[in-house]
Design a protein around this motif. Structure first.
Motif, PDB file in Angstrom:
ATOM      1  N   MET A   1       0.851  -1.199   0.000  1.00 39.70           N
ATOM      2  CA  MET A   1       0.000   0.000   0.000  1.00 39.70           C
ATOM      3  C   MET A   1       0.880   1.239   0.000  1.00 39.70           C
ATOM      4  O   MET A   1       1.831   1.347   0.777  1.00 39.70           O
ATOM      5  N   VAL A   2       0.574   2.160  -0.882  1.00 34.62           N
ATOM      6  CA  VAL A   2       1.318   3.403  -0.976  1.00 34.62           C
ATOM      7  C   VAL A   2       1.027   4.264   0.252  1.00 34.62           C
ATOM      8  O   VAL A   2      -0.120   4.422   0.661  1.00 34.62           O
ATOM      9  N   THR A   3       2.098   4.829   0.845  1.00 39.72           N
ATOM     10  CA  THR A   3       1.950   5.642   2.043  1.00 39.72           C
ATOM     11  C   THR A   3       2.331   7.094   1.754  1.00 39.72           C
ATOM     12  O   THR A   3       2.885   7.419   0.690  1.00 39.72           O
ATOM     13  N   ILE A   4       2.072   7.938   2.741  1.00 41.20           N
ATOM     14  CA  ILE A   4       2.461   9.356   2.628  1.00 41.20           C
ATOM     15  C   ILE A   4       3.969   9.474   2.501  1.00 41.20           C
ATOM     16  O   ILE A   4       4.488  10.321   1.761  1.00 41.20           O
ATOM     17  N   LYS A   5       4.707   8.588   3.200  1.00 39.29           N
ATOM     18  CA  LYS A   5       6.169   8.626   3.100  1.00 39.29           C
ATOM     19  C   LYS A   5       6.644   8.319   1.684  1.00 39.29           C
ATOM     20  O   LYS A   5       7.641   8.886   1.215  1.00 39.29           O
ATOM     21  N   ASP A   6       5.955   7.402   0.996  1.00 41.79           N
ATOM     22  CA  ASP A   6       6.313   7.087  -0.390  1.00 41.79           C
ATOM     23  C   ASP A   6       6.136   8.305  -1.290  1.00 41.79           C
ATOM     24  O   ASP A   6       6.978   8.588  -2.160  1.00 41.79           O
ATOM     25  N   ILE A   7       5.051   9.012  -1.097  1.00 35.27           N
ATOM     26  CA  ILE A   7       4.793  10.213  -1.901  1.00 35.27           C
ATOM     27  C   ILE A   7       5.841  11.278  -1.588  1.00 35.27           C
ATOM     28  O   ILE A   7       6.372  11.944  -2.493  1.00 35.27           O
ATOM     29  N   ALA A   8       6.166  11.425  -0.296  1.00 40.06           N
ATOM     30  CA  ALA A   8       7.169  12.404   0.115  1.00 40.06           C
ATOM     31  C   ALA A   8       8.527  12.094  -0.508  1.00 40.06           C
ATOM     32  O   ALA A   8       9.245  12.997  -0.957  1.00 40.06           O
ATOM     33  N   ALA A   9       8.894  10.797  -0.543  1.00 40.04           N
ATOM     34  CA  ALA A   9      10.170  10.406  -1.137  1.00 40.04           C
ATOM     35  C   ALA A   9      10.199  10.725  -2.628  1.00 40.04           C
ATOM     36  O   ALA A   9      11.226  11.203  -3.149  1.00 40.04           O
ATOM     37  N   ARG A  10       9.111  10.497  -3.322  1.00 41.11           N
ATOM     38  CA  ARG A  10       9.047  10.798  -4.747  1.00 41.11           C
ATOM     39  C   ARG A  10       9.241  12.305  -4.991  1.00 41.11           C
ATOM     40  O   ARG A  10       9.928  12.708  -5.928  1.00 41.11           O
ATOM     41  N   LEU A  11       8.606  13.113  -4.155  1.00 41.34           N
ATOM     42  CA  LEU A  11       8.658  14.568  -4.346  1.00 41.34           C
ATOM     43  C   LEU A  11       9.864  15.207  -3.668  1.00 41.34           C
ATOM     44  O   LEU A  11      10.110  16.416  -3.842  1.00 41.34           O
ATOM     45  N   GLU A  12      10.560  14.409  -2.847  1.00 38.19           N
ATOM     46  CA  GLU A  12      11.709  14.907  -2.091  1.00 38.19           C
ATOM     47  C   GLU A  12      11.313  16.048  -1.151  1.00 38.19           C
ATOM     48  O   GLU A  12      11.958  17.106  -1.083  1.00 38.19           O
ATOM     49  N   VAL A  13      10.203  15.817  -0.450  1.00 37.21           N
ATOM     50  CA  VAL A  13       9.763  16.749   0.587  1.00 37.21           C
ATOM     51  C   VAL A  13       9.475  15.936   1.842  1.00 37.21           C
ATOM     52  O   VAL A  13       9.529  14.697   1.830  1.00 37.21           O
ATOM     53  N   SER A  14       9.124  16.622   2.922  1.00 36.16           N
ATOM     54  CA  SER A  14       8.849  15.913   4.170  1.00 36.16           C
ATOM     55  C   SER A  14       7.467  15.268   4.137  1.00 36.16           C
ATOM     56  O   SER A  14       6.568  15.709   3.417  1.00 36.16           O
ATOM     57  N   ALA A  15       7.320  14.213   4.937  1.00 36.48           N
ATOM     58  CA  ALA A  15       6.020  13.540   5.032  1.00 36.48           C
ATOM     59  C   ALA A  15       4.960  14.477   5.604  1.00 36.48           C
ATOM     60  O   ALA A  15       3.789  14.417   5.225  1.00 36.48           O
ATOM     61  N   SER A  16       5.363  15.371   6.511  1.00 40.58           N
ATOM     62  CA  SER A  16       4.401  16.304   7.093  1.00 40.58           C
ATOM     63  C   SER A  16       3.862  17.263   6.040  1.00 40.58           C
ATOM     64  O   SER A  16       2.681  17.632   6.068  1.00 40.58           O
ATOM     65  N   THR A  17       4.713  17.648   5.087  1.00 41.17           N
ATOM     66  CA  THR A  17       4.255  18.527   4.002  1.00 41.17           C
ATOM     67  C   THR A  17       3.209  17.817   3.148  1.00 41.17           C
ATOM     68  O   THR A  17       2.172  18.397   2.786  1.00 41.17           O
ATOM     69  N   VAL A  18       3.460  16.550   2.847  1.00 42.85           N
ATOM     70  CA  VAL A  18       2.501  15.786   2.051  1.00 42.85           C
ATOM     71  C   VAL A  18       1.193  15.618   2.811  1.00 42.85           C
ATOM     72  O   VAL A  18       0.099  15.789   2.257  1.00 42.85           O
ATOM     73  N   GLY A  19       1.292  15.289   4.105  1.00 43.64           N
ATOM     74  CA  GLY A  19       0.090  15.114   4.912  1.00 43.64           C
ATOM     75  C   GLY A  19      -0.750  16.372   4.970  1.00 43.64           C
ATOM     76  O   GLY A  19      -1.983  16.330   4.840  1.00 43.64           O
ATOM     77  N   ARG A  20      -0.087  17.504   5.144  1.00 42.09           N
ATOM     78  CA  ARG A  20      -0.817  18.768   5.192  1.00 42.09           C
ATOM     79  C   ARG A  20      -1.430  19.113   3.845  1.00 42.09           C
ATOM     80  O   ARG A  20      -2.540  19.639   3.770  1.00 42.09           O
ATOM     81  N   ALA A  21      -0.711  18.802   2.784  1.00 40.20           N
ATOM     82  CA  ALA A  21      -1.243  19.081   1.443  1.00 40.20           C
ATOM     83  C   ALA A  21      -2.498  18.257   1.180  1.00 40.20           C
ATOM     84  O   ALA A  21      -3.486  18.761   0.634  1.00 40.20           O
ATOM     85  N   LEU A  22      -2.449  16.991   1.554  1.00 45.61           N
ATOM     86  CA  LEU A  22      -3.612  16.122   1.355  1.00 45.61           C
ATOM     87  C   LEU A  22      -4.791  16.552   2.221  1.00 45.61           C
ATOM     88  O   LEU A  22      -5.948  16.318   1.866  1.00 45.61           O
ATOM     89  N   ALA A  23      -4.513  17.182   3.369  1.00 46.79           N
ATOM     90  CA  ALA A  23      -5.569  17.665   4.263  1.00 46.79           C
ATOM     91  C   ALA A  23      -6.020  19.069   3.908  1.00 46.79           C
ATOM     92  O   ALA A  23      -6.821  19.665   4.627  1.00 46.79           O
ATOM     93  N   ASP A  24      -5.502  19.608   2.800  1.00 52.79           N
ATOM     94  CA  ASP A  24      -5.863  20.956   2.328  1.00 52.79           C
ATOM     95  C   ASP A  24      -5.514  22.017   3.365  1.00 52.79           C
ATOM     96  O   ASP A  24      -6.258  22.992   3.568  1.00 52.79           O
ATOM     97  N   ASP A  25      -4.353  21.852   4.013  1.00 55.04           N
ATOM     98  CA  ASP A  25      -3.891  22.806   5.016  1.00 55.04           C
ATOM     99  C   ASP A  25      -3.555  24.140   4.344  1.00 55.04           C
ATOM    100  O   ASP A  25      -2.819  24.174   3.352  1.00 55.04           O
ATOM    101  N   PRO A  26      -4.059  25.260   4.851  1.00 54.60           N
ATOM    102  CA  PRO A  26      -3.798  26.558   4.228  1.00 54.60           C
ATOM    103  C   PRO A  26      -2.327  26.972   4.262  1.00 54.60           C
ATOM    104  O   PRO A  26      -1.919  27.877   3.520  1.00 54.60           O
TER     105      PRO A  26
END
Length: 348
Positions: A1-26
């Motif tokens: 199963m693809v995780t937030i960490k996998d997406i973060a590694a692909r984009l070379e950003v932190s997992a917290s950034t991906v999590g906030r982006a997916l949660a539509d954090d302002p």
């Protein structure tokens, strides 16, 4: 199963950034949110809804609470809302109450425990106080029926005008002994439609003899039994007006079963414009209601308010007008008998 960490590694950003982006954090830019969404979609990422619920994050679910999905009103509404909400990345989930306020309470409890983004509800006649309390904690909108305890935001139909038009049509064609078979007045829709019937009779210069049969609007059995009582009454009404789709269907079935000739022996005006109504007998004169358009407008407004986070801020009402469709089920009538005072019956 693809995780937030996998997406973060692909984009070379932190997992917290991906999590906030997916949660539509302002705090995350629109450009980054777009990149995260594209990569998540490409990699087949599926959000862990249970984990989001544990964190108190609203889901993308919107609950639709209706009395009875067998009623074509509500199936049409569900279809229109589903399409409307899907285009805004929300998913519709359906609950039935059978107009039982205890069942309604349980359904609302389940929806709120799932952290739904909002609830669209066709309320029962007397919502449970606990249901009202839970709704006040959740973004919600009333549809078709409006109960003051739940709030002042509502999308509905002009029920009074719908039955006023139907009744006025038979009055204008000379009918004075007129029966109305509709929903109980405890429901706001039932009260509005009954008012339309009475207003139309009062507006007539000629005296009228009214028979009122009131019962559960979704009960086919009530509709059939009510028509039998109407046909057995003396003097027998020359016209009948119905106040719900399912009552209309029941009345048409009973007319067919008893062999009553329409419009020669009985003129009929129905409620709603089901596909089969135009083909029934001589074609049913009926009140057409913009149910699909109403549901779509409700869904678009609700989503907009959810995005703005302003659902509970101010009263809002949208009332859609009915349209009388004239076909062959009514004819002119000339009264030859004196009229007695109105008779009224209510069947619970």
């Amino acid at each position: 199963m693809v995780t937030i960490k996998d997406i973060a590694a692909r984009l070379e950003v932190s997992a917290s950034t991906v999590g906030r982006a997916l949660a539509d954090d302002p705090r995350i830019s629109a450009a980054m949110k777009q990149k995260v969404a594209e990569v998540a979609d490409e990699m087949g990422y599926v959000a862990n809804r249970a984990a989001r619920m544990m964190r108190g994050v609203s889901s993308n679910l919107i609950g639709l609470v209706v009395p009875d999905i067998r009623n074509s009103f509500y199936s049409t509404i569900a279809h229109a809302l589903s399409q409307c909400l899907e285009s805004a990345d929300y998913q519709l989930t359906l609950s039935e109450t059978d107009d039982d306020r205890q069942v309604e309470l349980r359904q609302i409890r389940e929806l709120t425990s799932a952290n739904v983004a909002g609830i669209i509800i066709v309320p029962s006649a007397r919502p449970h106080p606990d249901a009202v309390r839970l709704l006040k904690l959740t973004p919600h909108i009333q549809l078709l029926r409006k109960h003051s305890s739940i709030g002042e935001q509502w999308f509905g139909i002009d029920d009074t005008q719908a039955i006023y038009q139907a009744t006025k049509h038979v009055v204008n064609r000379g009918h004075r002994r007129i029966a109305y078979i509709g929903g109980i007045a405890e429901l706001p829709t039932g009260a509005g439609r009954l008012k339309g019937f009475r207003d139309a009779l009062r507006s007539s210069e000629a005296p009228s003899n009214a028979v009122e049969e009131l019962g559960p609007p979704s009960s086919m059995d009530f509709g059939r039994d009510a028509l039998r009582r109407v046909l057995a009454s003396s003097p027998r009404p020359t016209a009948v007006v119905t106040g719900s789709v399912q009552i209309t269907q029941a009345v048409l079935e009973e007319i067919w079963a008893t062999g009553v000739h329409v419009p020669e022996e009985l003129s009929v005006v129905g409620f709603g414009d089901e596909l089969g109504f135009r083909w029934w007998g001589p074609g049913l004169t009926t009140v057409s209601l913009p149910v699909s358009d109403l549901a779509t407008a409700c869904g678009l407004w609700f989503v907009h308010q959810l995005k703005l986070k302003t659902v509970r801020t101010s009263p809002y009402s949208s009332i859609s007008p009915p349209t009388l469709i004239v076909r062959g089920s009514c004819r002119d009538h000339v009264e030859t008998q004196s009229l007695s005072s109105p008779s009224r019956r209510a069947v619970g």
